[in-house]
Write an enzyme that holds these catalytic residues in place. Sequence first.
Site, short mmCIF file in Angstrom:
data_model
loop_
_atom_site.label_atom_id
_atom_site.label_comp_id
_atom_site.label_asym_id
_atom_site.label_seq_id
_atom_site.Cartn_x
_atom_site.Cartn_y
_atom_site.Cartn_z
N HIS A 54 0.83 -1.20 0.00
CA HIS A 54 0.00 0.00 0.00
C HIS A 54 0.87 1.25 0.00
O HIS A 54 2.08 1.18 0.12
CB HIS A 54 -0.99 0.01 1.16
CG HIS A 54 -0.37 0.13 2.53
ND1 HIS A 54 0.42 -0.84 3.09
CD2 HIS A 54 -0.45 1.12 3.47
CE1 HIS A 54 0.80 -0.47 4.30
NE2 HIS A 54 0.28 0.72 4.56
N HIS A 56 1.47 3.93 1.85
CA HIS A 56 2.07 4.70 2.94
C HIS A 56 3.60 4.72 2.86
O HIS A 56 4.24 3.74 2.48
CB HIS A 56 1.60 4.18 4.30
CG HIS A 56 0.15 4.47 4.54
ND1 HIS A 56 -0.64 3.73 5.36
CD2 HIS A 56 -0.64 5.45 4.02
CE1 HIS A 56 -1.88 4.23 5.36
NE2 HIS A 56 -1.90 5.27 4.56
N ASP A 58 6.01 4.56 4.86
CA ASP A 58 6.83 3.58 5.57
C ASP A 58 6.79 2.19 4.91
O ASP A 58 7.30 1.22 5.48
CB ASP A 58 6.43 3.50 7.05
CG ASP A 58 5.00 3.06 7.26
OD1 ASP A 58 4.11 3.59 6.57
OD2 ASP A 58 4.77 2.16 8.09
N HIS A 59 6.19 2.11 3.73
CA HIS A 59 6.20 0.86 2.97
C HIS A 59 6.82 1.03 1.59
O HIS A 59 7.07 0.03 0.91
CB HIS A 59 4.78 0.30 2.85
CG HIS A 59 4.21 -0.05 4.19
ND1 HIS A 59 4.13 -1.33 4.68
CD2 HIS A 59 3.75 0.76 5.20
CE1 HIS A 59 3.64 -1.31 5.90
NE2 HIS A 59 3.39 -0.05 6.25
N HIS A 112 -7.60 -0.22 5.74
CA HIS A 112 -6.58 0.64 6.34
C HIS A 112 -6.42 1.85 5.43
O HIS A 112 -6.47 3.00 5.87
CB HIS A 112 -5.29 -0.16 6.48
CG HIS A 112 -4.06 0.62 6.84
ND1 HIS A 112 -3.92 1.29 8.02
CD2 HIS A 112 -2.91 0.81 6.15
CE1 HIS A 112 -2.72 1.87 8.06
NE2 HIS A 112 -2.10 1.60 6.94
N ASP A 131 -0.50 -3.65 6.35
CA ASP A 131 -1.10 -3.04 7.54
C ASP A 131 -2.60 -3.35 7.65
O ASP A 131 -3.35 -2.63 8.30
CB ASP A 131 -0.90 -1.52 7.53
CG ASP A 131 0.55 -1.12 7.75
OD1 ASP A 131 1.40 -2.01 7.94
OD2 ASP A 131 0.83 0.10 7.70
N HIS A 169 4.18 -4.52 10.72
CA HIS A 169 4.67 -3.83 11.92
C HIS A 169 4.74 -4.74 13.13
O HIS A 169 3.96 -5.69 13.24
CB HIS A 169 3.76 -2.64 12.30
CG HIS A 169 3.83 -1.50 11.34
ND1 HIS A 169 4.72 -0.46 11.49
CD2 HIS A 169 3.12 -1.23 10.23
CE1 HIS A 169 4.54 0.41 10.50
NE2 HIS A 169 3.58 -0.03 9.71
FE FE Z 1 2.75 0.97 8.00
ZN ZN Z 2 0.11 1.84 6.48
#
Ligand code: FE
Ligand code: ZN
Length: 239
Positions: A54, A56, A58-59, A112, A131, A169
């Site tokens: 996805h 975001h 942090d991915h 999410h 996530d 995570h």
């Molecule tokens: Fe994340």
């Molecule tokens: Zn995320």
Amino acid sequence: MQIALFTCLADNYAVLLRDEATAVVALVDAPASEPVIAELEKRGWGLDLILITHRHHDHIEGVPALVARYGAKVIAPALAADVLPGADRFVKEGDRLQIGEIAVEVWDTPGHCADHISYHLPAEQVIFVGDTMFTMGCGRIFNLPPEMLYASLQRIGALPEATRIYSGHEYTLSNARFAIATEPDNAAIAARFKTIEAMRASGTPTVPTTVAEERATNVFLRARDVAEFAARREAKNRF
Ligand code: FE
Ligand code: ZN
């Protein structure tokens, strides 16, 4: 298939998959490039594919540096094309891809965020859910109806019990505390909390989990209906 899970940033996980028959290597999510490069160097592996769950940051943050260094092909969610315009392939529900000889099926698992997809490897009994679901938990809901995430969780939870679930995570200790508060009489949750505490005290990842363990201890998956799920998700935000 060889699987290597490792920490990136503060609490993100990335996973490397290697098909032993063909030596093709795939990365699932790219929170940062340095830890991925370090893991590849340690193992003497190249990098052929990057599978993104996805949009975001942090991915996906590690994608440009990894593509520049390894020439890896990027597989991205169709609805994340605006943040990953250079991806080699955009995928959605029902699409199939190969990691060497390993077959991968794409699931739409929104909730999410709207673009979220999961990668299911049926022959390996493994699913990468980003996530969407966490060990004993689930992702936050960003401006979407709770029905979406609830349906995505129910679908993951309906897989065969031995299926291993890899999430993005390490949030499990917090999830386990919330689970105890939510279902104080659930003996499986109480027992797992002790296990989780010991694992985290020794720095052991609590990912992957299994469908069987989540059915017994994930209070979001266990919610009786979407209203109870939504109430639990709201409560966790304030927990
Ligand atoms: Fe994340
Ligand atoms: Zn995320």
